[in-house]
Design a protein around this motif. Structure first.
Motif, PDB file in Angstrom:
ATOM      1  N   GLY A  95       0.778  -1.229   0.000  1.00  0.00           N
ATOM      2  CA  GLY A  95       0.000   0.000   0.000  1.00  0.00           C
ATOM      3  C   GLY A  95       0.814   1.285   0.000  1.00  0.00           C
ATOM      4  O   GLY A  95       1.982   1.322  -0.390  1.00  0.00           O
ATOM      5  N   THR A  96       0.165   2.349   0.477  1.00  0.00           N
ATOM      6  CA  THR A  96       0.793   3.669   0.495  1.00  0.00           C
ATOM      7  C   THR A  96       1.996   3.708   1.434  1.00  0.00           C
ATOM      8  O   THR A  96       2.962   4.442   1.187  1.00  0.00           O
ATOM      9  N   LEU A  97       1.945   2.912   2.512  1.00  0.00           N
ATOM     10  CA  LEU A  97       3.086   2.858   3.425  1.00  0.00           C
ATOM     11  C   LEU A  97       4.342   2.401   2.689  1.00  0.00           C
ATOM     12  O   LEU A  97       5.411   3.012   2.813  1.00  0.00           O
ATOM     13  N   ALA A  98       4.218   1.323   1.920  1.00  0.00           N
ATOM     14  CA  ALA A  98       5.366   0.795   1.182  1.00  0.00           C
ATOM     15  C   ALA A  98       5.820   1.775   0.110  1.00  0.00           C
ATOM     16  O   ALA A  98       7.021   1.939  -0.136  1.00  0.00           O
ATOM     17  N   TRP A  99       4.856   2.433  -0.540  1.00  0.00           N
ATOM     18  CA  TRP A  99       5.191   3.426  -1.571  1.00  0.00           C
ATOM     19  C   TRP A  99       6.019   4.556  -0.953  1.00  0.00           C
ATOM     20  O   TRP A  99       7.057   4.955  -1.491  1.00  0.00           O
ATOM     21  N   ASP A 100       5.565   5.067   0.181  1.00  0.00           N
ATOM     22  CA  ASP A 100       6.256   6.165   0.861  1.00  0.00           C
ATOM     23  C   ASP A 100       7.626   5.721   1.367  1.00  0.00           C
ATOM     24  O   ASP A 100       8.628   6.433   1.222  1.00  0.00           O
ATOM     25  N   GLN A 101       7.688   4.528   1.957  1.00  0.00           N
ATOM     26  CA  GLN A 101       8.949   4.021   2.493  1.00  0.00           C
ATOM     27  C   GLN A 101       9.983   3.759   1.399  1.00  0.00           C
ATOM     28  O   GLN A 101      11.186   3.779   1.651  1.00  0.00           O
ATOM     29  N   ALA A 102       9.502   3.536   0.176  1.00  0.00           N
ATOM     30  CA  ALA A 102      10.411   3.317  -0.953  1.00  0.00           C
ATOM     31  C   ALA A 102      10.973   4.635  -1.485  1.00  0.00           C
ATOM     32  O   ALA A 102      11.788   4.636  -2.414  1.00  0.00           O
ATOM     33  N   GLY A 103      10.536   5.751  -0.897  1.00  0.00           N
ATOM     34  CA  GLY A 103      11.036   7.054  -1.316  1.00  0.00           C
ATOM     35  C   GLY A 103      10.431   7.556  -2.614  1.00  0.00           C
ATOM     36  O   GLY A 103      10.986   8.451  -3.257  1.00  0.00           O
ATOM     37  N   LEU A 104       9.273   7.007  -2.988  1.00  0.00           N
ATOM     38  CA  LEU A 104       8.615   7.419  -4.229  1.00  0.00           C
ATOM     39  C   LEU A 104       7.780   8.676  -3.978  1.00  0.00           C
ATOM     40  O   LEU A 104       7.420   8.971  -2.833  1.00  0.00           O
ATOM     41  N   PRO A 105       7.451   9.443  -5.021  1.00  0.00           N
ATOM     42  CA  PRO A 105       6.745  10.721  -4.843  1.00  0.00           C
ATOM     43  C   PRO A 105       5.374  10.553  -4.184  1.00  0.00           C
ATOM     44  O   PRO A 105       4.626   9.630  -4.514  1.00  0.00           O
ATOM     45  N   VAL A 106       5.071  11.447  -3.244  1.00  0.00           N
ATOM     46  CA  VAL A 106       3.765  11.474  -2.591  1.00  0.00           C
ATOM     47  C   VAL A 106       3.318  12.919  -2.421  1.00  0.00           C
ATOM     48  O   VAL A 106       4.127  13.842  -2.474  1.00  0.00           O
ATOM     49  N   VAL A 107       2.026  13.093  -2.204  1.00  0.00           N
ATOM     50  CA  VAL A 107       1.460  14.399  -1.871  1.00  0.00           C
ATOM     51  C   VAL A 107       1.087  14.350  -0.399  1.00  0.00           C
ATOM     52  O   VAL A 107       0.379  13.438   0.030  1.00  0.00           O
ATOM     53  N   ARG A 108       1.569  15.306   0.381  1.00  0.00           N
ATOM     54  CA  ARG A 108       1.304  15.313   1.821  1.00  0.00           C
ATOM     55  C   ARG A 108       0.365  16.451   2.201  1.00  0.00           C
ATOM     56  O   ARG A 108       0.406  17.532   1.621  1.00  0.00           O
ATOM     57  N   GLY A 109      -0.465  16.163   3.215  1.00  0.00           N
ATOM     58  CA  GLY A 109      -1.399  17.169   3.701  1.00  0.00           C
ATOM     59  C   GLY A 109      -1.512  17.092   5.212  1.00  0.00           C
ATOM     60  O   GLY A 109      -0.539  16.786   5.907  1.00  0.00           O
ATOM     61  N   LYS A 110      -2.712  17.313   5.711  1.00  0.00           N
ATOM     62  CA  LYS A 110      -2.961  17.335   7.150  1.00  0.00           C
ATOM     63  C   LYS A 110      -2.833  15.941   7.756  1.00  0.00           C
ATOM     64  O   LYS A 110      -3.346  14.967   7.224  1.00  0.00           O
TER      65      LYS A 110
END
Length: 200
Positions: A95-110
């Motif tokens: 999921g998104t956790l693995a995507w983020d942990q892989a250092g891939l682009p994400v959009v961050r908010g609140k």
């Protein structure tokens, strides 16, 4: 039927080749607002009408990719699509956790509390309250703790969580939708094949 999976890096590399990718994020709107893949569309699991999406894709043979927080809700969404007759669905591993942990682009908010953490907090609180009431008020209250425990066992066996689905509908897990002036509210909801900017 076995659900096809893809790693975050494989999906990212696919997008980098210029391939059009349709990615649905089935977390709650609040979780999506906190962090999400840039080209993902938010369609919460409890609102997902797989048959509607399958029809709206007009028989497209291109894969439909599903992502959630860690993979569990994504699997449930894939099961919905498979039951609706859409075979070409792919769950993003981790999921998104693995995507983020892989250092891939994400959009961050609140920042928000994930649905999984909310379930643990709610279940733990109910067990604690049931135990205290059972000890100091009436032994019958122990049944509350037993009921919650049985529910958690059922959730673990079936990979579905009634408490999670209920919490997903709570106001704090929703995000107010901004409706552009002169635009009907219905046009702001995510539809099959909609732009990846939809519901972000």
């Amino acid at each position: 039927m076995t659900i096809t999976t893809i790693s975050p890096k494989q999906l990212h590399d696919l997008v980098q080749t210029g391939t059009q990718v349709e990615l649905i994020d089935v977390r709650t709107p609040a979780e999506f607002r906190e962090v999400h893949v840039p080209f993902a569309q938010n369609v919460p699991l409890d609102q997902l009408d797989a048959a509607h999406w399958a029809k709206g894709r007009n028989g497209s043979t291109h894969p439909l990719y599903i992502i959630c927080r860690s993979g569990s809700r994504g699997k449930q969404a894939c099961d919905k699509f498979l039951s609706a007759g859409s075979a070409n669905v792919v769950n993003v591993e981790g999921g998104t956790l693995a995507w983020d942990q892989a250092g891939l682009p994400v959009v961050r908010g609140k920042k928000t509390i994930s649905l999984e953490r909310q379930v643990r907090i709610a279940a733990g609180s109910l067990v604690l309250v049931g135990s205290l009431l059972g000890a100091f008020v009436s032994p019958y209250w122990i049944g509350l703790a037993a009921f919650v425990g049985a529910g958690l066992v059922f959730a673990g066996i079936t990979d579905t969580c009634g408490m999670g689905m209920m919490l997903a509908r709570m106001p704090w897990n929703q995000v107010p939708k901004a409706v552009p002036t002169g635009t009907n509210a219905a046009t702001t909801s995510c539809e099959p094949g909609a732009s990846s900017k939809c519901c972000t």
